[in-house]
Motif scaffolding. Sequence first.
Motif, PDB file in Angstrom:
ATOM      1  N   UNK A 312      67.148  41.577 109.603  1.00  0.00           N
ATOM      2  CA  UNK A 312      67.570  41.191 108.250  1.00  0.00           C
ATOM      3  C   UNK A 312      66.606  40.233 107.560  1.00  0.00           C
ATOM      4  N   UNK A 313      66.077  39.201 108.225  1.00  0.00           N
ATOM      5  CA  UNK A 313      65.119  38.336 107.523  1.00  0.00           C
ATOM      6  C   UNK A 313      63.868  39.079 107.059  1.00  0.00           C
ATOM      7  N   UNK A 314      63.393  40.030 107.858  1.00  0.00           N
ATOM      8  CA  UNK A 314      62.209  40.799 107.445  1.00  0.00           C
ATOM      9  C   UNK A 314      62.522  41.661 106.236  1.00  0.00           C
ATOM     10  N   UNK A 315      63.680  42.299 106.230  1.00  0.00           N
ATOM     11  CA  UNK A 315      64.065  43.123 105.089  1.00  0.00           C
ATOM     12  C   UNK A 315      64.253  42.264 103.835  1.00  0.00           C
ATOM     13  N   UNK A 316      64.854  41.077 104.020  1.00  0.00           N
ATOM     14  CA  UNK A 316      65.049  40.180 102.885  1.00  0.00           C
ATOM     15  C   UNK A 316      63.704  39.703 102.342  1.00  0.00           C
ATOM     16  N   UNK A 317      62.750  39.431 103.239  1.00  0.00           N
ATOM     17  CA  UNK A 317      61.420  39.010 102.797  1.00  0.00           C
ATOM     18  C   UNK A 317      60.735  40.127 102.014  1.00  0.00           C
ATOM     19  N   UNK A 318      60.895  41.376 102.470  1.00  0.00           N
ATOM     20  CA  UNK A 318      60.329  42.499 101.723  1.00  0.00           C
ATOM     21  C   UNK A 318      60.989  42.633 100.356  1.00  0.00           C
ATOM     22  N   UNK A 319      62.294  42.400 100.299  1.00  0.00           N
ATOM     23  CA  UNK A 319      63.012  42.487  99.027  1.00  0.00           C
ATOM     24  C   UNK A 319      62.460  41.503  97.995  1.00  0.00           C
ATOM     25  N   UNK A 320      61.950  40.373  98.488  1.00  0.00           N
ATOM     26  CA  UNK A 320      61.431  39.354  97.569  1.00  0.00           C
ATOM     27  C   UNK A 320      60.000  39.641  97.101  1.00  0.00           C
ATOM     28  N   UNK A 321      59.360  40.629  97.720  1.00  0.00           N
ATOM     29  CA  UNK A 321      57.985  40.928  97.366  1.00  0.00           C
ATOM     30  C   UNK A 321      57.910  41.910  96.192  1.00  0.00           C
ATOM     31  N   UNK A 322      56.874  41.742  95.406  1.00  0.00           N
ATOM     32  CA  UNK A 322      56.631  42.707  94.350  1.00  0.00           C
ATOM     33  C   UNK A 322      56.082  43.997  94.924  1.00  0.00           C
ATOM     34  N   UNK A 323      56.015  45.017  94.095  1.00  0.00           N
ATOM     35  CA  UNK A 323      55.499  46.307  94.508  1.00  0.00           C
ATOM     36  C   UNK A 323      54.044  46.466  94.096  1.00  0.00           C
ATOM     37  N   UNK A 324      53.250  47.012  95.004  1.00  0.00           N
ATOM     38  CA  UNK A 324      51.858  47.331  94.672  1.00  0.00           C
ATOM     39  C   UNK A 324      51.742  48.841  94.497  1.00  0.00           C
ATOM     40  N   UNK A 325      51.266  49.244  93.352  1.00  0.00           N
ATOM     41  CA  UNK A 325      51.061  50.679  93.096  1.00  0.00           C
ATOM     42  C   UNK A 325      49.894  51.179  93.935  1.00  0.00           C
TER      43      UNK A 325
END
Length: 326
Positions: A312-325
């Motif tokens: 869950x912490x890894x998924x939450x950290x990914x959720x906080x990241x922007x997307x790179x095209x």
Amino acid sequence: MERRIDFARDRHMLCPACGHRWLVDLDWIDRWEQAQETCPGCDVTCEHEDSPRVTVDPDDLALDDDRVAQLSWYHTSTQPDWPTRDFDPASALTAEIRTTMGGDEGLAKWAATQQAKALHAGTYEAAVHNMLRWMRDQADRSRQFYLYRLHLQPSVVVRDGWVIDPADFAGNVALDNVCPPGVDVARYLNYHEAPGGISLALGRDAIARVQRISVPLPGARGDGWVRDAVAALVDAAGTTAPPTGRCRSRRSSAPTSPRVLTAKKLATALAARLPINLRSEFESAAAFTEGDDPVKWARRTSGLCDLIEDPRPALAALDRQGHRQV
């Protein structure tokens, strides 16, 4: 769309000799690989030429063509900009290596082969397992790894059905071999990382965007285990290695230091909490070398374990990241 993450899930087995299909846990597979179990249908062991192997879960969401592009897919790499759009496999080669590869002509052929390789993506479990295998098999333990979450182009064309893991001994897949013209993504049964799961072979154009975090994450397990591990390593530094009970020759290696032995015990205790198919890779990834900083080692080892025990912490950290095209 995220799938339920479960490193310890049961696996489906299929026997090509008799056609029997059944469900097993990871402990059964471990015994099976040691020839301690047999096929319930025909009693063959793992030593048989047509022995049973893991197969896909018929309820895997990735088998639904319409959901492939909706699912989140994962990859781990030491590349901070994976997948690199202008990938130049020859950029790091020295002049000497370029010469031994046949000069410009030989180098161009080799580069074209490298650029034609498929990219790989899979489940979260497969991505973490892949990282641990690279740490063990490629001596990448000290390198920084990144966890990527991929989002595919909504319009990707998915190859019908799935294929057996098409990778060669080095893990390479030529994209054209699995994705003929007009096909963007091929599903394959992963035998190596999170065995039994569906992974993808695809080209860069099939990926719309990615998110990235550095792994392992710091401090997810809390300060307690890290504090106790550091204290144990500090205490061990003040002790001497136990006698081996035999004479050492000039060529024999130095005795294992108390700190290395202590770290190994700590890592083994953590590994015992993990699914059996991950323990060996985890212990290799968590190896301690004399001269390592105890605090950094403890935090990193704790973080590696957390990626498996609590995603869950890894998924939450990914959720906080922007997307790179891509």
